[in-house]
Design an enzyme around this catalytic site. Structure first.
Site, mmCIF file in Angstrom:
data_model
loop_
_atom_site.group_PDB
_atom_site.id
_atom_site.type_symbol
_atom_site.label_atom_id
_atom_site.label_comp_id
_atom_site.label_asym_id
_atom_site.label_seq_id
_atom_site.Cartn_x
_atom_site.Cartn_y
_atom_site.Cartn_z
ATOM 1 N N HIS A 133 4.702 -0.654 3.055
ATOM 2 C CA HIS A 133 4.220 0.724 3.204
ATOM 3 C C HIS A 133 4.464 1.146 4.657
ATOM 4 O O HIS A 133 4.437 0.317 5.558
ATOM 5 C CB HIS A 133 2.719 0.714 2.889
ATOM 6 N N ASP A 211 -1.341 -7.323 4.483
ATOM 7 C CA ASP A 211 -1.839 -6.015 4.067
ATOM 8 C C ASP A 211 -2.361 -6.151 2.635
ATOM 9 O O ASP A 211 -1.591 -6.252 1.686
ATOM 10 C CB ASP A 211 -0.689 -5.000 4.155
ATOM 11 N N GLN A 214 -3.434 -3.202 -1.743
ATOM 12 C CA GLN A 214 -3.223 -3.140 -3.194
ATOM 13 C C GLN A 214 -3.676 -4.410 -3.898
ATOM 14 O O GLN A 214 -3.468 -4.560 -5.107
ATOM 15 C CB GLN A 214 -1.740 -2.883 -3.511
ATOM 16 N N LYS A 237 -9.427 2.510 -1.968
ATOM 17 C CA LYS A 237 -8.690 2.045 -3.150
ATOM 18 C C LYS A 237 -9.513 1.035 -3.952
ATOM 19 O O LYS A 237 -9.130 0.652 -5.053
ATOM 20 C CB LYS A 237 -7.363 1.398 -2.733
ATOM 21 N N CYS A 377 5.293 6.501 0.444
ATOM 22 C CA CYS A 377 5.174 6.011 1.825
ATOM 23 C C CYS A 377 5.913 4.690 2.012
ATOM 24 O O CYS A 377 5.436 3.793 2.720
ATOM 25 C CB CYS A 377 3.713 5.849 2.258
HETATM 26 C C1 LIG Z 1 0.406 -1.439 0.458
HETATM 27 C C2 LIG Z 1 -0.304 -0.356 1.198
HETATM 28 N N1 LIG Z 1 -0.519 -0.489 2.511
HETATM 29 C C3 LIG Z 1 -1.153 0.451 3.223
HETATM 30 C C4 LIG Z 1 -1.623 1.600 2.639
HETATM 31 C C5 LIG Z 1 -2.312 2.619 3.497
HETATM 32 O O1 LIG Z 1 -3.653 2.755 3.179
HETATM 33 P P1 LIG Z 1 -4.573 3.726 4.023
HETATM 34 O O2 LIG Z 1 -3.903 5.063 3.969
HETATM 35 O O3 LIG Z 1 -5.888 3.721 3.325
HETATM 36 O O4 LIG Z 1 -4.645 3.183 5.406
HETATM 37 C C6 LIG Z 1 -1.435 1.786 1.275
HETATM 38 C C7 LIG Z 1 -1.936 2.995 0.590
HETATM 39 O O5 LIG Z 1 -1.342 4.017 0.416
HETATM 40 C C8 LIG Z 1 -0.741 0.793 0.543
HETATM 41 O O6 LIG Z 1 -0.512 0.954 -0.762
#
Ligand SMILES: Cc1ncc(COP(=O)(O)O)c(C=O)c1O
Lengths: 420, 129
Positions: A133, A211, A214, A237, A377
């Site tokens: 991401h 990270d 998910q 999430k 993203c």
């Molecule tokens: C794999 C992953 N990393 C990071 C994020 C970013 O999450 P947040 O916007 O809550 O920081 C997301 C969510 O969109 C994600 O799916």
């Protein structure tokens, strides 16, 4: 073609938790709300909504400052949430430190700034993967540019999976100081073999960041067993509120780090021209934190624990298998990522020949089915896949098989609009 | 019949007019739709202060592709000074379908790149009513 994993709960199975999520009772335009965008953000159960409201109604006071009884209640609520969250992910003190952030994005930025600036320099490399991401790409780009270090990418194979051999080759080059990778891909659905990866990183003397955005909402996660040095995730999430995220870090590593943001709460004492830092985890929590949101996330992990994360994973795995099987019925539809439901989490990103993902999502939305379209993203990954965008359906703890059927019906009807 | 995916929209999407590359060209501009990352670009050939010919290229959803295709037919022969002043109403009227807030940028991307090519303006076209 995708196959359902045999021997799992039959389609139609559910965790029978829908009544806990008030929004799922809504109707939009006369149609029931079918929410298949849980990978973007999850819906919230009454337990979380009520915990936030109860905190604001009855226990609100600033934390770590007051000596009166109400302040003690607020402290207990905030710190109690931290303790339960750490237990939920197997990252208990004192070996582990749990810091509240706004979201996983901030957790990654914290480590890139505080650990990265002190430990990454010219000649060093940071390794990430092609499936990250943007939140796990851009902070490392900034760090490497600033420090004159090299950013390298671990490639994915044609099944959307990482290769341990390729990882080893990268580590054997001897310059990798940190590896940051996702536990579960938000586009491919791939569940990475975290423990195997972190073990190699540790042996190579590098630091790992995982990270978990998910992963935590969908499967049991035990940070200690996974062996990561840092593990970040995001509350919204995981049936929790927005504005609250979590960074679990090895205490010995975090002790040596400089603060990320500075100001109140994170100091031990302040002189005119210098300051000393508070102890962990407060060193990394500058300013008044998101107290109500942390309390809400505490209620969220209590809720998830009560349902049982093993059950959540089994349910979502069965649903994913069912979803892959049903999606395969649609001519011209291609799902990206691993084809085996056992190797992936509860989401499917896909394309349909002759239809742009935006139009797929628009037409699904008119049928009351909420799915996402775009690059999710993850533009480096999309480019690697040779796609500008995909549509994505993702399940959550509350999703049931009939909703997958509604998705398929909506896709079939949508395709008809575009047929010559 | 769907109010958004009307026949003329789908026709322009499946058989876009004036699509491809134009060589040689005098003006060009390409941009991404921030919503989805789709890219849309335009090549324009100028003669006597007018758009003599143009081509759009790139990819996108039915709304953005149809909007560019429909606009291209109107833009051919138009004076550059006029093209530079076209606003969102012009585009939305030409499209003739209700555009929700979430799809506005899809509908206006084609006009945005044309205005960018002829006047360097990089703002989103405004709606005057
Ligand atoms: C794999 C992953 N990393 C990071 C994020 C970013 O999450 P947040 O916007 O809550 O920081 C997301 C969510 O969109 C994600 O799916």
């Amino acid at each position: 073609m995708p196959q359902a994993v045999s021997g799992l709960a039959p389609a139609g199975a559910s965790l029978a938790v829908r009544q806990d999520f008030p929004i799922l009772g809504r109707r939009l335009g006369g149609k029931p709300l079918i929410y298949l965008d849980s990978a973007a953000t999850s819906q919230k159960p009454n337990a979380v909504i009520d915990a936030v409201a109860d905190y604001m109604r009855h226990h609100n006071a600033n934390v770590h400052r007051g000596v009166y009884p109400l302040a003690a209640e607020s402290d207990a609520a905030y710190e109690g949430a931290r303790t339960r969250i750490a237990a939920f992910t197997g990252s208990q003190a004192p070996q582990w430190t749990t810091v509240f952030t706004r979201n996983v994005t901030e957790a990654i930025n914290l480590v890139a700034a505080s650990w990265g600036r002190a430990n990454i320099g010219p000649g060093d490399a940071v390794l990430i993967t092609e499936m990250e991401h943007h939140a796990n790409v851009v902070p490392w780009q900034m760090l490497c540019t600033e420090r004159g270090a090299e950013l390298r990418y671990l490639a994915i194979d044609e099944h959307g999976q990482l290769s341990l051999e390729a990882l080893q080759d990268e580590l054997d080059r001897g310059d990798v100081k940190l590896v940051s990778f996702t536990h579960v891909s938000n586009v491919l659905g791939t569940i990475n073999p975290v423990a195997d990866i972190t073990q190699r990183i540790r042996t190579a003397g590098a630091i790992s960041f995982v990270d978990g955005a998910q992963a935590v909402p969908h499967m049991p996660v035990d940070v200690a067993t996974l062996g990561a040095d840092f593990y970040g995730w995001t509350g919204h999430k995981a049936v929790g509120p927005t504005g609250i995220g979590v960074l679990h870090g090895r205490t010995d590593v975090m002790e040596a780090m400089q603060p990320f943001m500075t100001g109140g709460d994170m100091i031990a004492s302040v002189d005119l021209f210098s300051a000393t830092w508070n102890e962990l985890p407060y060193k990394f929590e500058a300013g008044t934190p998101a107290i109500a949101e942390a309390v809400g996330l505490g209620a969220a992990v209590d809720y998830l624990s009560a349902v049982g994360m093993e059950r959540v994973r089994d349910h979502e795995r069965a649903l994913t298998g069912y979803m892959l099987t049903r999606l395969a019925e649609i001519p011209g539809l291609t799902v990206v990522g691993p084809q085996d439901a056992g190797a992936r989490s509860g989401l499917a990103a896909f394309t349909i020949d002759g239809m742009h993902p935006h139009d797929i999502a628009e037409l699904a939305g008119r049928a009351g089915v909420c799915i996402r379209a775009g690059h999710h993203c993850a533009q480096p990954l999309m480019r690697r896949l040779g796609l500008a965008a995909t549509a994505r359906a993702s399940v959550g703890i509350y999703t049931e098989a009939w909703e997958i059927d509604a998705l398929i019906d909506a896709l079939v009807a949508g395709r008809a609009v575009f047929e010559d | 019949m769907d109010d958004l995916y009307r026949d003329h929209i789908l026709d322009h999407y499946k058989r876009p007019r004036n699509f491809g590359e134009l060589e040689p060209h005098d003006l060009e501009r390409a941009e991404h739709n921030p919503l989805c990352g789709d890219e849309l670009g335009v090549h324009i050939r100028v003669a006597d202060g007018r758009i003599e010919d143009l081509r759009f290229y790139g990819h996108g959803c039915a709304i953005s592709q149809a909007a560019a295709s429909i606009a291209s037919e109107e833009l051919k022969g138009m004076e550059l000074t006029e093209a530079a002043t076209l606003d969102a109403d012009w585009m939305l009227d030409l499209l003739g379908i209700p555009i929700s807030a979430t799809r506005r940028k899809c509908a206006l991307l084609g006009l945005k790149v044309v205005r960018g090519a002829v006047s360097g303006d990089s703002s989103w076209p405004e709606q005057s009513r």
